[in-house]
Design a protein around this motif. Structure first.
Motif, mmCIF file in Angstrom:
data_model
loop_
_atom_site.group_PDB
_atom_site.id
_atom_site.type_symbol
_atom_site.label_atom_id
_atom_site.label_comp_id
_atom_site.label_asym_id
_atom_site.label_seq_id
_atom_site.Cartn_x
_atom_site.Cartn_y
_atom_site.Cartn_z
ATOM 1 N N GLU A 18 0.837 -1.203 0.000
ATOM 2 C CA GLU A 18 0.000 0.000 0.000
ATOM 3 C C GLU A 18 0.872 1.253 0.000
ATOM 4 O O GLU A 18 0.600 2.196 -0.741
ATOM 5 C CB GLU A 18 -0.952 0.012 1.194
ATOM 6 N N SER A 19 1.910 1.277 0.828
ATOM 7 C CA SER A 19 2.797 2.450 0.886
ATOM 8 C C SER A 19 3.471 2.695 -0.455
ATOM 9 O O SER A 19 3.505 3.823 -0.950
ATOM 10 C CB SER A 19 3.859 2.263 1.970
ATOM 11 N N GLY A 20 4.023 1.640 -1.044
ATOM 12 C CA GLY A 20 4.693 1.770 -2.339
ATOM 13 C C GLY A 20 3.757 2.214 -3.441
ATOM 14 O O GLY A 20 4.120 3.027 -4.303
ATOM 15 N N LEU A 21 2.541 1.687 -3.417
ATOM 16 C CA LEU A 21 1.542 2.050 -4.416
ATOM 17 C C LEU A 21 1.191 3.539 -4.323
ATOM 18 O O LEU A 21 1.186 4.254 -5.325
ATOM 19 C CB LEU A 21 0.296 1.181 -4.227
ATOM 20 N N ILE A 67 1.897 6.528 -7.102
ATOM 21 C CA ILE A 67 0.813 7.347 -7.629
ATOM 22 C C ILE A 67 1.071 8.822 -7.356
ATOM 23 O O ILE A 67 0.786 9.680 -8.191
ATOM 24 C CB ILE A 67 -0.539 6.905 -7.044
ATOM 25 N N ALA A 68 1.635 9.134 -6.203
ATOM 26 C CA ALA A 68 1.912 10.526 -5.838
ATOM 27 C C ALA A 68 2.829 11.203 -6.855
ATOM 28 O O ALA A 68 2.757 12.424 -7.036
ATOM 29 C CB ALA A 68 2.513 10.592 -4.439
ATOM 30 N N PRO A 85 -0.411 16.415 -8.452
ATOM 31 C CA PRO A 85 0.151 17.652 -7.904
ATOM 32 C C PRO A 85 0.745 17.429 -6.513
ATOM 33 O O PRO A 85 0.307 16.543 -5.770
ATOM 34 C CB PRO A 85 -1.064 18.585 -7.837
ATOM 35 N N GLU A 86 1.702 18.241 -6.167
ATOM 36 C CA GLU A 86 2.466 18.059 -4.933
ATOM 37 C C GLU A 86 1.638 18.154 -3.656
ATOM 38 O O GLU A 86 1.934 17.495 -2.676
ATOM 39 C CB GLU A 86 3.590 19.105 -4.896
ATOM 40 N N ASP A 87 0.585 18.952 -3.658
ATOM 41 C CA ASP A 87 -0.146 19.211 -2.414
ATOM 42 C C ASP A 87 -1.274 18.229 -2.115
ATOM 43 O O ASP A 87 -1.998 18.409 -1.149
ATOM 44 C CB ASP A 87 -0.692 20.642 -2.416
#
Length: 161
Positions: A91-94, A98-99, A103-105
């Motif tokens: 989940e963390s890697g996914l 995706i991030a 956009p950064e925010d």
């Protein structure tokens, strides 16, 4: 139930209430397309609260932003977005992958779907390739688009490993 207006924002308007537990329940309309993670980030900033304390729905044209829209009954029955942090490495890697495309925010949640992210076939294809590179798992882009949440997609990846 005491409702308040969301402070002025150029891209979203609506109402909210604070529950006895300190969560913010909101109903918003947007003036332009912004993704669910972008709405979550904007609400978190506008309401000066942690994104994990938000429960919100994005109302479409013609739906009223009134107290009924954010009632306990509406939350129980409606399509409200909740924030859940990733659990485990997949989940963390996914979410980290995706991030990179957003956009950064934004504030991502494992409850978000590709639809919530404003995703399209190109994002699904990119994500399919990234999943193959990261975990050696083949997930069809159509299956990525159909996944109800990033948590479900992570479960599908785990099941194929």
């Amino acid at each position: 139930m005491t409702t308040q207006h969301i402070p002025d924002s150029p891209d979203c308007a609506g109402i909210y209430r604070v529950t006895p537990e300190g969560d913010h329940v909101a109903a918003v309309t947007t003036s332009s397309f912004i993704s669910v993670p972008e709405v979550r980030a904007r609400l978190s900033a506008l309401l000066a609260t942690d994104a994990r304390r938000l429960v919100f729905t994005v109302l479409h044209t013609g739906k009223a932003t009134n107290a009924e829209a954010i009632s306990d009954d509406a939350v129980a029955a409606g399509a409200f977005h909740r924030t859940r942090a990733p659990e485990g490495t997949v989940e963390s890697g996914l979410l980290e992958r995706i991030a990179l495309t957003l956009p950064e925010d934004v504030v991502l949640s494992t409850t978000d779907s590709i639809w919530d992210l404003g995703g399209d076939s190109l994002l699904c294809l990119e994500l399919s390739e990234a999943i193959a590179d990261m975990w050696g798992v083949e997930i069809d882009p159509v299956d990525i688009f159909r996944a109800k949440s990033m948590a479900q997609l992570a479960d599908d990846i785990e099941a194929e490993r």
